[in-house]
Enzyme design. Structure first.
Site, PDB file in Angstrom:
ATOM      1  N   SER A  48      35.093  45.494  38.597  1.00  0.00           N
ATOM      2  CA  SER A  48      36.465  45.221  39.008  1.00  0.00           C
ATOM      3  C   SER A  48      37.313  44.848  37.804  1.00  0.00           C
ATOM      4  O   SER A  48      38.449  45.307  37.667  1.00  0.00           O
ATOM      5  CB  SER A  48      36.486  44.099  40.044  1.00  0.00           C
ATOM      6  OG  SER A  48      37.801  43.716  40.300  1.00  0.00           O
ATOM      7  N   ARG A  94      42.844  37.787  36.949  1.00  0.00           N
ATOM      8  CA  ARG A  94      42.154  37.290  38.151  1.00  0.00           C
ATOM      9  C   ARG A  94      43.027  37.431  39.402  1.00  0.00           C
ATOM     10  O   ARG A  94      42.521  37.688  40.489  1.00  0.00           O
ATOM     11  CB  ARG A  94      41.720  35.839  37.953  1.00  0.00           C
ATOM     12  CG  ARG A  94      40.942  35.319  39.128  1.00  0.00           C
ATOM     13  CD  ARG A  94      39.761  34.517  38.723  1.00  0.00           C
ATOM     14  NE  ARG A  94      39.042  34.005  39.872  1.00  0.00           N
ATOM     15  CZ  ARG A  94      37.913  33.357  39.788  1.00  0.00           C
ATOM     16  NH1 ARG A  94      37.346  33.150  38.618  1.00  0.00           N
ATOM     17  NH2 ARG A  94      37.306  32.911  40.865  1.00  0.00           N
ATOM     18  N   HIS A 105      42.758  41.063  40.309  1.00  0.00           N
ATOM     19  CA  HIS A 105      41.399  41.262  40.846  1.00  0.00           C
ATOM     20  C   HIS A 105      41.312  40.771  42.294  1.00  0.00           C
ATOM     21  O   HIS A 105      40.749  41.437  43.160  1.00  0.00           O
ATOM     22  CB  HIS A 105      40.410  40.504  39.948  1.00  0.00           C
ATOM     23  CG  HIS A 105      39.070  40.219  40.546  1.00  0.00           C
ATOM     24  ND1 HIS A 105      38.060  41.159  40.594  1.00  0.00           N
ATOM     25  CD2 HIS A 105      38.565  39.101  41.115  1.00  0.00           C
ATOM     26  CE1 HIS A 105      36.990  40.625  41.168  1.00  0.00           C
ATOM     27  NE2 HIS A 105      37.269  39.384  41.497  1.00  0.00           N
TER      28      HIS A 105
END
Lengths: 207, 207
Positions: free
Chosen positions: B17, B42, B45
């Site tokens: 990812s 993040r 993600h």
């Protein structure tokens, strides 16, 4: 309680928000029945992302089966605690097994994710009802697998895991089953989508 | 623990990812410093939504002030329990006062939202540290107001409420203050964005 708001200020905001949501997506959802429309409206309200009006796909029997499970007071099973924490107005139990001792053990032994192992533990422990998956593709794939071992225990699935790896595929897999389901097409989805769908259904069950 | 994954399968997914996230947004975030990049990566993600690379705005002192609070083990304060439930790897305490008796009382008496009242209760109870708001605009406006009454207690604010009514304005209001902050421009944001930012900071504090 309207759209999750319990105070006057909260309700005023929710009413205005619903007007905006309707102005944005009413054309896209006019082919849906009223229950399905209420769910999609709540997802767009919760995410402020009108794209979900197009990404959300609901199987024909999903609302009916979900409402039966909810009205019967059956458990709701979530993949992670964040989803459980968001389903705040259910009179029945909302369960999550991700921190269960057996879950850690199965995940370690078989090198699978805890979110997937948690689904096995739930079914072993006698779960019956609606499943709400807002995060983990591996958890959703496990539910599809478990459906064959435990027929009639999984009444419906909100399957909206999020992510660039495996999420879209897991939702496509759910779509190809006979399990009553709601999914979001592609990588997008997530805990607010899952929670919005579950809370909209709980609200419908009271109305 | 990498990007929230604690098992081998989970980590493999997280690694893949991250590669995809970087391929999608590296151009958009190359002006940021490494800590800020880690946070935005993040968020993308967690949401599978590359648009957040452009919507996320981080004030110059945000990472430094947040890391100081986290390394000192100060409390993290969230607006709703969903956000608290998602911040899973902090060694200090993650608190939410939305179900506190005083919160219900203040919300009822002054006809404000419980999420806003909960911020007052937290500061009354001695809160000091980083605030993480993933849902409620009224909660964020209350934090800005409380900053004047309790200077030096609010170290930094992740302010990413979501919604069509008031969310964008509340984030703009935060941007105009001197409080170290992270926001998302416009109506979008939400609990996964808030949780991703907090967890990225916790991870940075350990590295």
């Amino acid at each position: 309680m309207f759209m999750g708001a319990s105070t006057k200020e909260g309700q005023d905001i929710a009413v205005k928000s619903r007007e905006i949501v309707r102005s944005l997506i009413s054309e896209n959802i006019k082919h849906l029945n009223p229950g399905e429309q209420a769910i999609v409206e709540r997802i767009v309200h919760s995410t402020a992302d009108p794209e979900y009006a197009e990404l959300t796909k609901i199987s024909e029997n999903f609302v009916k089966e979900s409402l039966e499970a909810i009205k019967a007071g059956e458990d709701i099973l979530t993949d992670i605690n964040m989803v459980r924490a968001g389903i705040t107005s259910y009179n029945g139990e909302v369960k999550c097994y991700i921190d269960h001792t057996l879950t850690y053990q199965i995940a370690r032994e078989r090198e699978i994710t805890r979110a997937a192992a948690a689904m096995e533990v739930a079914l072993q422990e006698g779960f019956r009802g609606m499943v709400v998956i807002g995060n983990s593709p591996t958890s959703l794939l496990k539910v599809i697998e478990l459906q064959e071992k435990y027929p009639d225990r999984i009444k419906s699935v909100v399957g909206v895991p999020v992510g660039f790896v495996g999420a879209a595929e897991s939702k496509k897999a759910l779509q190809s089953t006979a399990i009553p389901h709601l999914i979001t097409v592609g990588p997008k989805g997530g805990t607010p989508v899952a929670v919005a769908a579950a809370n909209a259904l709980i609200n419908l069950s009271k109305g």
